[in-house]
Design a protein around this motif. Structure first.
Motif, short mmCIF file in Angstrom:
data_model
loop_
_atom_site.label_atom_id
_atom_site.label_comp_id
_atom_site.label_asym_id
_atom_site.label_seq_id
_atom_site.Cartn_x
_atom_site.Cartn_y
_atom_site.Cartn_z
N UNK A 212 50.02 23.09 -44.00
CA UNK A 212 50.51 21.91 -43.28
C UNK A 212 49.43 21.28 -42.40
N UNK A 213 48.49 22.09 -41.94
CA UNK A 213 47.37 21.58 -41.14
C UNK A 213 46.18 21.52 -42.08
N UNK A 214 45.69 20.31 -42.35
CA UNK A 214 44.64 20.14 -43.35
C UNK A 214 43.60 19.14 -42.89
N UNK A 215 42.40 19.29 -43.44
CA UNK A 215 41.31 18.39 -43.08
C UNK A 215 41.12 17.29 -44.11
N UNK A 216 41.84 17.34 -45.22
CA UNK A 216 41.54 16.47 -46.36
C UNK A 216 40.09 16.73 -46.78
N UNK A 217 39.42 15.78 -47.39
CA UNK A 217 38.05 16.01 -47.84
C UNK A 217 37.07 15.89 -46.68
N UNK A 218 36.23 16.90 -46.51
CA UNK A 218 35.22 16.91 -45.47
C UNK A 218 33.85 17.07 -46.11
N UNK A 219 32.92 16.20 -45.73
CA UNK A 219 31.56 16.26 -46.28
C UNK A 219 30.75 17.28 -45.51
N UNK A 220 30.01 18.11 -46.23
CA UNK A 220 29.18 19.14 -45.62
C UNK A 220 27.74 18.87 -46.01
N UNK A 221 26.87 18.92 -45.02
CA UNK A 221 25.45 18.65 -45.24
C UNK A 221 24.66 19.62 -44.36
N UNK A 222 23.83 20.45 -44.96
CA UNK A 222 23.05 21.42 -44.19
C UNK A 222 21.70 21.61 -44.85
N UNK A 223 20.73 22.06 -44.09
CA UNK A 223 19.39 22.23 -44.63
C UNK A 223 19.00 23.70 -44.61
N UNK A 224 18.22 24.10 -45.61
CA UNK A 224 17.69 25.46 -45.67
C UNK A 224 16.18 25.36 -45.94
N UNK A 225 15.42 26.17 -45.23
CA UNK A 225 13.98 26.26 -45.45
C UNK A 225 13.66 27.65 -45.97
N UNK A 226 12.76 27.72 -46.93
CA UNK A 226 12.44 29.01 -47.53
C UNK A 226 11.06 29.00 -48.15
N UNK A 227 10.55 30.20 -48.38
CA UNK A 227 9.29 30.35 -49.10
C UNK A 227 9.64 30.59 -50.56
N UNK A 228 9.01 29.82 -51.44
CA UNK A 228 9.29 29.94 -52.86
C UNK A 228 8.02 30.29 -53.62
N UNK A 229 8.10 31.34 -54.42
CA UNK A 229 7.04 31.66 -55.37
C UNK A 229 7.39 31.01 -56.70
N UNK A 230 6.40 30.45 -57.37
CA UNK A 230 6.68 29.85 -58.67
C UNK A 230 7.19 30.93 -59.63
N UNK A 231 8.11 30.57 -60.47
CA UNK A 231 8.71 31.48 -61.46
C UNK A 231 9.36 32.71 -60.85
N UNK A 232 9.89 32.57 -59.65
CA UNK A 232 10.59 33.69 -59.02
C UNK A 232 11.95 33.22 -58.53
N UNK A 233 12.97 34.00 -58.84
CA UNK A 233 14.35 33.70 -58.45
C UNK A 233 14.45 33.55 -56.93
#
Length: 136
Positions: A57-78
């Motif tokens: 009964x208590x609802x937000x309807x559609x809510x947009x979510x936007x967040x940022x993540x920073x990370x170190x990435x090695x090429x060809x690595x999961x």
């Protein structure tokens, strides 16, 4: 002799309120640039979610979510990373606004670099608590 004037009937309206727990399932996606030999990158993740209490009964309807993540990435690595979005959602009960509250939680995102880009996606739950009035 005149009749005494009787006071108008007065009704007391009691408003009862309570805190309710609200939660919702969130799916986030985003892509970012991968440096040629690997390195740090930032990816903006976004998605939509609907948050509800246990009764629906208590609802937000559609809510947009936007967040940022920073990370170190090695090429060809999961890539695997946990993000903690903290957003505000507007809530309604019986079509009437009851206020907004902060929704937070952890969402695990993952992906595999392809060329100069990495595509991340993941899902999880965000939770919050909001005060609502039960009766008027």
């Amino acid at each position: 002799k005149a009749d005494p004037v009787l006071p108008a009937k007065v009704e007391k309206i009691v408003k009862i309120g309570r805190y309710v727990q609200v939660s919702g399932y969130v799916s986030l996606t985003g892509n970012g640039f991968v440096p040629a030999n690997g390195g740090f990158t930032s990816v903006t993740l976004s998605g939509w979610a609907t948050f509800r209490d246990g009764t629906g009964k208590v609802t937000s309807n559609n809510t947009y979510i936007n967040t940022m993540v920073s990370m170190f990435i090695n090429t060809n690595q999961y890539v695997f990373q946990t993000v903690w979005p903290n957003i505000y959602a507007q809530f309604y009960q019986n079509g009437k606004p009851v206020g907004s509250t902060s929704m937070s939680g952890s969402i695990s995102v993952s992906g595999f670099p392809s060329g100069s880009f990495v595509y991340l996606n993941g899902s999880g739950y965000l939770n919050g608590s909001i005060y609502v009035q039960d009766a008027e």
